[in-house]
Design a protein around this motif. Structure first.
Motif, PDB file in Angstrom:
ATOM      1  N   LEU A  27       8.035  -5.799   6.980  1.00 37.95           N
ATOM      2  CA  LEU A  27       6.938  -4.929   6.564  1.00 37.95           C
ATOM      3  C   LEU A  27       7.142  -3.603   7.269  1.00 37.95           C
ATOM      4  O   LEU A  27       7.227  -3.556   8.502  1.00 37.95           O
ATOM      5  N   PHE A  28       7.238  -2.524   6.492  1.00 35.86           N
ATOM      6  CA  PHE A  28       7.385  -1.189   7.068  1.00 35.86           C
ATOM      7  C   PHE A  28       6.074  -0.448   6.889  1.00 35.86           C
ATOM      8  O   PHE A  28       5.580  -0.297   5.768  1.00 35.86           O
ATOM      9  N   LEU A  29       5.503   0.019   7.995  1.00 36.84           N
ATOM     10  CA  LEU A  29       4.252   0.756   7.969  1.00 36.84           C
ATOM     11  C   LEU A  29       4.544   2.228   8.233  1.00 36.84           C
ATOM     12  O   LEU A  29       5.113   2.582   9.267  1.00 36.84           O
ATOM     13  N   GLU A  30       4.160   3.073   7.284  1.00 36.38           N
ATOM     14  CA  GLU A  30       4.467   4.505   7.334  1.00 36.38           C
ATOM     15  C   GLU A  30       3.180   5.316   7.287  1.00 36.38           C
ATOM     16  O   GLU A  30       2.332   5.099   6.419  1.00 36.38           O
ATOM     17  N   ARG A  31       3.044   6.250   8.211  1.00 37.98           N
ATOM     18  CA  ARG A  31       1.891   7.154   8.197  1.00 37.98           C
ATOM     19  C   ARG A  31       1.975   8.039   6.956  1.00 37.98           C
ATOM     20  O   ARG A  31       3.017   8.638   6.671  1.00 37.98           O
ATOM     21  N   ASP A  32       0.899   8.108   6.210  1.00 35.86           N
ATOM     22  CA  ASP A  32       0.870   8.865   4.952  1.00 35.86           C
ATOM     23  C   ASP A  32       0.594  10.330   5.266  1.00 35.86           C
ATOM     24  O   ASP A  32      -0.560  10.755   5.362  1.00 35.86           O
ATOM     25  N   VAL A  33       1.661  11.106   5.437  1.00 39.21           N
ATOM     26  CA  VAL A  33       1.522  12.521   5.783  1.00 39.21           C
ATOM     27  C   VAL A  33       1.948  13.371   4.587  1.00 39.21           C
ATOM     28  O   VAL A  33       2.821  12.976   3.810  1.00 39.21           O
ATOM     29  N   PRO A  34       1.361  14.544   4.410  1.00 40.51           N
ATOM     30  CA  PRO A  34       1.612  15.349   3.210  1.00 40.51           C
ATOM     31  C   PRO A  34       3.077  15.700   2.989  1.00 40.51           C
ATOM     32  O   PRO A  34       3.559  15.682   1.848  1.00 40.51           O
ATOM     33  N   TRP A  35       3.817  16.034   4.058  1.00 39.41           N
ATOM     34  CA  TRP A  35       5.203  16.476   3.895  1.00 39.41           C
ATOM     35  C   TRP A  35       6.038  15.406   3.203  1.00 39.41           C
ATOM     36  O   TRP A  35       6.716  15.672   2.209  1.00 39.41           O
ATOM     37  N   TYR A  36       5.990  14.188   3.700  1.00 39.48           N
ATOM     38  CA  TYR A  36       6.791  13.122   3.095  1.00 39.48           C
ATOM     39  C   TYR A  36       6.183  12.621   1.794  1.00 39.48           C
ATOM     40  O   TYR A  36       6.898  12.238   0.870  1.00 39.48           O
ATOM     41  N   ALA A  37       4.854  12.642   1.705  1.00 34.38           N
ATOM     42  CA  ALA A  37       4.200  12.180   0.473  1.00 34.38           C
ATOM     43  C   ALA A  37       4.603  13.027  -0.725  1.00 34.38           C
ATOM     44  O   ALA A  37       4.693  12.525  -1.850  1.00 34.38           O
ATOM     45  N   SER A  38       4.867  14.311  -0.485  1.00 34.21           N
ATOM     46  CA  SER A  38       5.228  15.211  -1.587  1.00 34.21           C
ATOM     47  C   SER A  38       6.717  15.179  -1.917  1.00 34.21           C
ATOM     48  O   SER A  38       7.151  15.810  -2.877  1.00 34.21           O
ATOM     49  N   GLN A  39       7.510  14.457  -1.106  1.00 32.89           N
ATOM     50  CA  GLN A  39       8.976  14.470  -1.286  1.00 32.89           C
ATOM     51  C   GLN A  39       9.551  13.055  -1.269  1.00 32.89           C
ATOM     52  O   GLN A  39      10.655  12.833  -0.768  1.00 32.89           O
ATOM     53  N   ARG A  40       8.832  12.091  -1.811  1.00 30.39           N
ATOM     54  CA  ARG A  40       9.292  10.708  -1.724  1.00 30.39           C
ATOM     55  C   ARG A  40      10.386  10.408  -2.753  1.00 30.39           C
ATOM     56  O   ARG A  40      10.193  10.620  -3.938  1.00 30.39           O
ATOM     57  N   ASP A  41      11.532   9.902  -2.272  1.00 28.36           N
ATOM     58  CA  ASP A  41      12.598   9.496  -3.164  1.00 28.36           C
ATOM     59  C   ASP A  41      12.787   7.978  -3.170  1.00 28.36           C
ATOM     60  O   ASP A  41      13.663   7.460  -3.849  1.00 28.36           O
ATOM     61  N   LEU A  42      11.963   7.249  -2.409  1.00 27.89           N
ATOM     62  CA  LEU A  42      11.979   5.783  -2.432  1.00 27.89           C
ATOM     63  C   LEU A  42      10.563   5.267  -2.137  1.00 27.89           C
ATOM     64  O   LEU A  42      10.305   4.673  -1.089  1.00 27.89           O
ATOM     65  N   PRO A  43       9.630   5.493  -3.064  1.00 24.21           N
ATOM     66  CA  PRO A  43       8.236   5.117  -2.795  1.00 24.21           C
ATOM     67  C   PRO A  43       7.986   3.617  -2.815  1.00 24.21           C
ATOM     68  O   PRO A  43       7.014   3.145  -2.209  1.00 24.21           O
ATOM     69  N   SER A  44       8.833   2.846  -3.496  1.00 24.60           N
ATOM     70  CA  SER A  44       8.607   1.403  -3.631  1.00 24.60           C
ATOM     71  C   SER A  44       9.931   0.659  -3.477  1.00 24.60           C
ATOM     72  O   SER A  44      10.544   0.234  -4.461  1.00 24.60           O
ATOM     73  N   PRO A  45      10.406   0.460  -2.258  1.00 28.37           N
ATOM     74  CA  PRO A  45      11.685  -0.225  -2.053  1.00 28.37           C
ATOM     75  C   PRO A  45      11.613  -1.681  -2.495  1.00 28.37           C
ATOM     76  O   PRO A  45      10.559  -2.320  -2.438  1.00 28.37           O
ATOM     77  N   ASP A  46      12.759  -2.201  -2.920  1.00 27.29           N
ATOM     78  CA  ASP A  46      12.814  -3.594  -3.366  1.00 27.29           C
ATOM     79  C   ASP A  46      13.357  -4.533  -2.295  1.00 27.29           C
ATOM     80  O   ASP A  46      13.549  -5.727  -2.560  1.00 27.29           O
ATOM     81  N   PHE A  47      13.595  -4.021  -1.084  1.00 23.68           N
ATOM     82  CA  PHE A  47      14.180  -4.837  -0.026  1.00 23.68           C
ATOM     83  C   PHE A  47      13.207  -5.107   1.124  1.00 23.68           C
ATOM     84  O   PHE A  47      13.570  -5.754   2.105  1.00 23.68           O
ATOM     85  N   CYS A  48      11.987  -4.605   1.026  1.00 29.91           N
ATOM     86  CA  CYS A  48      10.969  -4.861   2.036  1.00 29.91           C
ATOM     87  C   CYS A  48       9.613  -4.501   1.452  1.00 29.91           C
ATOM     88  O   CYS A  48       9.519  -3.967   0.335  1.00 29.91           O
ATOM     89  N   THR A  49       8.554  -4.783   2.202  1.00 29.52           N
ATOM     90  CA  THR A  49       7.221  -4.330   1.834  1.00 29.52           C
ATOM     91  C   THR A  49       6.946  -3.019   2.554  1.00 29.52           C
ATOM     92  O   THR A  49       7.101  -2.934   3.779  1.00 29.52           O
TER      93      THR A  49
END
Length: 375
Positions: free
Chosen positions: A41-63
């Motif tokens: 399980l990967f827990l990521e802080r939802d910050v604007p910089w990364y939220a606006s530039q996501r290239d892997l929003p839903s990985p298939d190898f982890c939660t």
């Protein structure tokens, strides 16, 4: 093989690689963990910089789960944090000190730190700065996984009280990083976000050779370069390349350049992920020099060390294709043998397995150490 483990990682970002080498590091490692049968399980802080530039929003190898505040994250994932075999906090996580303290009070089975910025961390601590981990917190971790090896590990244990400091270098996903066999487009390329301390080396090892070799083609890919930089006409600029395009980028270069941050050069034994990515693609690497580099990729056999502009010019103009390809293939063999995400996953889980008979660290039990000892 160690038993299947449930691991929770709290890192800077998994979803966005924009100006962020942490994402590619975590992706390779977690893919390796998943391939070995472990759950993450990967827990990521939802910050604007990364939220606006996501290239892997839903990985298939982890939660992957996002959170907005530490309190809400603890409420939502407290049970998983308590039950996991290991909870691992990464460097540069927002509000890192508070997060580590809160996790410590939960008393997870194992609490570890993965420092993807060890030389930067130690440089900050030397100046009394604690941007994401406090000096007092270092003895709390069962294992301090470090992006740097060599003498840095002794320094972490003897000077800062780390219970167990182990090298866990960056790695590459061998299934994704292969040579694409595309036609060559550039004689020398570089991939990296702008950094003021890297720029003088980039000037010496790419921009100056480009000026001297106007009939050769060069490329620099990466964001945040100041507009006032005067690029020679034969240097192509690419603002950003997502990881999915990295293999194609490397494969179209005769040589690729590796440039290292000043703190990492000073620390030694601190390879960047770009070094292993290019090596996996069998692209000959020209690199700046630092302690430990030849232990990873031997100079003259698996890469070319350059200290001056002349060294780069000579490599570009005097090395024949047979030798160039031989160096690239040697780098690929070394990377596939020792520096894949699967190899790192095995190193991490083997280290966790060694702790199974030891009592876990707690927020009230500190190992004894000399806080003023100098290495």
């Amino acid at each position: 093989m160690t038993r299947a483990r449930d691991i929770v990682i709290l890192g800077l970002s998994l979803s966005s690689s924009w100006g962020n080498g942490h994402a590619t590091t975590f992706r390779a490692l977690i893919r390796g963990l998943a391939a070995s049968g472990h759950s993450v399980l990967f827990l990521e802080r939802d910050v604007p910089w990364y939220a606006s530039q996501r290239d892997l929003p839903s990985p298939d190898f982890c939660t992957l789960a996002y959170y907005n505040a530490i309190d809400a994250m603890i409420v939502a994932h407290g049970a998983r944090l308590n039950e996991a075999d290991a909870v691992i906090v990464g460097s540069y996580v927002p509000e890192g000190q508070e997060l580590i303290d809160r996790l410590g009070r939960l008393r997870p089975r194992r609490l570890c730190f993965y420092d993807i910025d060890t030389p930067v961390t130690l440089a900050c601590l030397e100046k009394g700065e604690e941007p994401y981990v406090a000096r007092r917190q270092i003895p709390l971790f069962d294992i301090y996984f470090s992006f740097s090896g060599g003498g840095v590990l002794e320094r972490l244990e003897h000077r800062y009280g780390a219970r167990k400091a182990l090298a866990l270098y960056c790695s590459v996903d061998a299934d994704r990083y292969v040579n694409t066999k595309e036609p060559l487009r550039w004689d020398l390329g570089y991939l990296g976000t702008y950094s003021a301390d890297r720029q003088p080396t980039l000037e010496r090892l790419l921009i100056e050779p480009a000026r001297r070799l106007p009939d050769h083609r060069f490329v620099v890919a990466g964001p945040q370069y100041p507009r006032e930089i005067e690029w020679p006409a034969n240097v192509e600029r690419i603002d950003h390349l997502p990881p999915s395009e990295h293999p194609s980028f490397y494969s179209r270069q005769r040589f690729t350049l590796n440039v290292t941050r000043a703190d990492m050069v000073a620390a030694g034994w601190s390879p960047s992920v770009r070094l292993f990515e290019a090596g996996a693609c069998a692209v000959p690497i020209i690199s700046d020099d630092w302690r430990g580099l030849s232990d990873l990729l031997p100079d003259g056999k698996a890469l070319v060390i350059a200290r001056t502009s002349d060294d780069v010019v000579n490599a570009l103009t005097k090395m024949d294709d047979e030798k160039r390809q031989r160096i690239g293939q040697a780098a690929r063999r070394e990377v596939l043998a020792n520096h894949t995400g699967l190899a790192r996953a095995r190193q991490m889980t083997s280290a966790l397995a060694m702790l199974d008979q030891d009592p876990p660290a707690t927020m009230t039990t500190y190992p004894k150490f000399d806080s003023v000892r100098r290495m």
